[in-house]
Design an enzyme around this catalytic site. Sequence first.
Site, PDB file in Angstrom:
ATOM      1  N   PRO A 246       0.793  -1.233   0.000  1.00 46.78           N
ATOM      2  CG  PRO A 246      -0.109  -1.100   2.135  1.00 46.78           C
ATOM      3  CD  PRO A 246       0.550  -2.058   1.181  1.00 46.78           C
ATOM      4  CG  ASN A 247      -0.179   4.280   1.310  1.00 42.22           C
ATOM      5  OD1 ASN A 247      -1.171   4.828   0.832  1.00 42.22           O
ATOM      6  ND2 ASN A 247      -0.195   3.692   2.485  1.00 42.22           N
TER       7      ASN A 247
ATOM      8  CE1 TYR B  38       8.962   5.062   2.805  1.00 36.22           C
ATOM      9  CE2 TYR B  38       7.369   6.855   2.872  1.00 36.22           C
ATOM     10  CZ  TYR B  38       7.882   5.697   3.411  1.00 36.22           C
ATOM     11  OH  TYR B  38       7.339   5.153   4.546  1.00 36.22           O
TER      12      TYR B  38
ATOM     13  CG  ASN C  10       8.425  -1.900   0.198  1.00 31.85           C
ATOM     14  OD1 ASN C  10       7.857  -2.031   1.291  1.00 31.85           O
ATOM     15  ND2 ASN C  10       9.021  -0.786  -0.179  1.00 31.85           N
TER      16      ASN C  10
ATOM     17  CB  ALA D 278       1.447  -0.035   6.166  1.00 37.26           C
TER      18      ALA D 278
ATOM     19  CG  HIS E 287       5.153  -2.139  10.095  1.00 32.65           C
ATOM     20  ND1 HIS E 287       6.471  -2.489  10.269  1.00 32.65           N
ATOM     21  CD2 HIS E 287       5.160  -1.152   9.158  1.00 32.65           C
ATOM     22  CE1 HIS E 287       7.236  -1.735   9.488  1.00 32.65           C
ATOM     23  NE2 HIS E 287       6.466  -0.925   8.801  1.00 32.65           N
TER      24      HIS E 287
ATOM     25  CG  ASP F 272      -0.262 -17.017   8.070  1.00 35.59           C
ATOM     26  OD1 ASP F 272       0.744 -17.038   8.811  1.00 35.59           O
ATOM     27  OD2 ASP F 272      -1.431 -17.077   8.504  1.00 35.59           O
TER      28      ASP F 272
ATOM     29  CD  GLU G 148      11.236  -7.355   5.796  1.00 40.71           C
ATOM     30  OE1 GLU G 148      11.939  -8.234   6.323  1.00 40.71           O
ATOM     31  OE2 GLU G 148      10.646  -6.480   6.431  1.00 40.71           O
TER      32      GLU G 148
ATOM     33  CG  HIS H 268      11.123  -2.233   4.587  1.00 40.41           C
ATOM     34  ND1 HIS H 268       9.755  -2.195   4.445  1.00 40.41           N
ATOM     35  CD2 HIS H 268      11.406  -3.386   5.212  1.00 40.41           C
ATOM     36  CE1 HIS H 268       9.246  -3.282   4.979  1.00 40.41           C
ATOM     37  NE2 HIS H 268      10.226  -4.028   5.449  1.00 40.41           N
ATOM     38  CB  ILE H 269      12.217   2.903   0.148  1.00 41.87           C
ATOM     39  CG1 ILE H 269      11.703   2.146  -1.083  1.00 41.87           C
ATOM     40  CG2 ILE H 269      12.906   4.218  -0.247  1.00 41.87           C
ATOM     41  CD1 ILE H 269      10.518   2.800  -1.771  1.00 41.87           C
TER      42      ILE H 269
ATOM     43  NE  ARG I 112       6.972   4.257   9.923  1.00 42.60           N
ATOM     44  CZ  ARG I 112       5.910   4.351   9.108  1.00 42.60           C
ATOM     45  NH1 ARG I 112       5.595   3.348   8.331  1.00 42.60           N
ATOM     46  NH2 ARG I 112       5.194   5.459   9.074  1.00 42.60           N
TER      47      ARG I 112
HETATM   48  C1  DQA Z   1       8.285   1.069   3.744  1.00 39.12           C
HETATM   49  C2  DQA Z   1       8.376   1.264   5.262  1.00 39.12           C
HETATM   50  C3  DQA Z   1       7.043   0.990   5.931  1.00 39.12           C
HETATM   51  O1  DQA Z   1       7.156   1.200   7.343  1.00 39.12           O
HETATM   52  C4  DQA Z   1       5.982   1.936   5.407  1.00 39.12           C
HETATM   53  O2  DQA Z   1       4.728   1.629   5.965  1.00 39.12           O
HETATM   54  C5  DQA Z   1       5.931   1.971   3.924  1.00 39.12           C
HETATM   55  C6  DQA Z   1       7.176   1.924   3.153  1.00 39.12           C
HETATM   56  C7  DQA Z   1       9.594   1.440   3.034  1.00 39.12           C
HETATM   57  O3  DQA Z   1       9.735   1.072   1.868  1.00 39.12           O
HETATM   58  O4  DQA Z   1      10.448   2.117   3.620  1.00 39.12           O
HETATM   59  O5  DQA Z   1       4.873   2.143   3.336  1.00 39.12           O
HETATM   60  O6  DQA Z   1       8.028  -0.296   3.492  1.00 39.12           O
END
Ligand code: DQA
Length: 147
Positions: A11-12, A24, A75, A78, A81, A88, A99, A101-102, A112
Site C-alpha cells: 500500500p501507498n 522515500y 516491499n 505497512a 507491521h 502466512d 524483504e 524497505h526504501i 515500525r
Molecule cells: C516502507 C516502510 C514501511 O514502514 C511503510 O509503511 C511503507 C514503506 C519502506 O519502503 O520504507 O509504506 O516499506
Amino acid sequence: MKPRVFVLGGPNLGRLGRREPEIYGPTSWQELGRLCAGWAADLGLDLEFLQTDGEGELVGLIHRAGDQGQALVLNAAAYTHTSVAVRDAVAAVGIPVVELHISNPSAREPFRRTNLLADVVTASVCGFGIEGYHLALQGVAGLLKRS
Ligand code: DQA
C-alpha cells in the site's frame, strides 16, 4: 529460460515520488519499474513488477509469485507491521523472498519495529532508498545462480 522474479509493492507505494519524498525520494513507482526492468535485464532476469494497495490482493500476488516465479522481492509497506495474512503467504510461498524497505523502518516510529515478516523471509534490504531494489535483484540473481 530466464528466471522470473516478482517485485511486489504494497500500500501507498504507487504514490512514490509524491509521497513523503523526504523519506522515500523523488522517484515514482512507474520510474522505479523502468529502472528495475533495466537492472533485471542486465542480470538475466525476467521481471514482473506489480503494486497493490489491498491486503487480499497482495496475498494473491504472493501466491502468483510462488506459482509462476523463481524469486520474490517484496516491499509489503505497512502490511509488514500488521498483516498475519501476508506473513502466512510469505511463509508458504516456497521460493526465496527478499524483504525490501526504501527507508529503515527500525530507525523510525516505534510501531515500525514490529515486523511480521522478518523471520519468514530469506533476506532483507532496507534503508538504501530505491537503490535497494538494485541490490535486492543482484542478491536474487546470485541466489538463483547458486541454487
Ligand atoms: C516502507 C516502510 C514501511 O514502514 C511503510 O509503511 C511503507 C514503506 C519502506 O519502503 O520504507 O509504506 O516499506
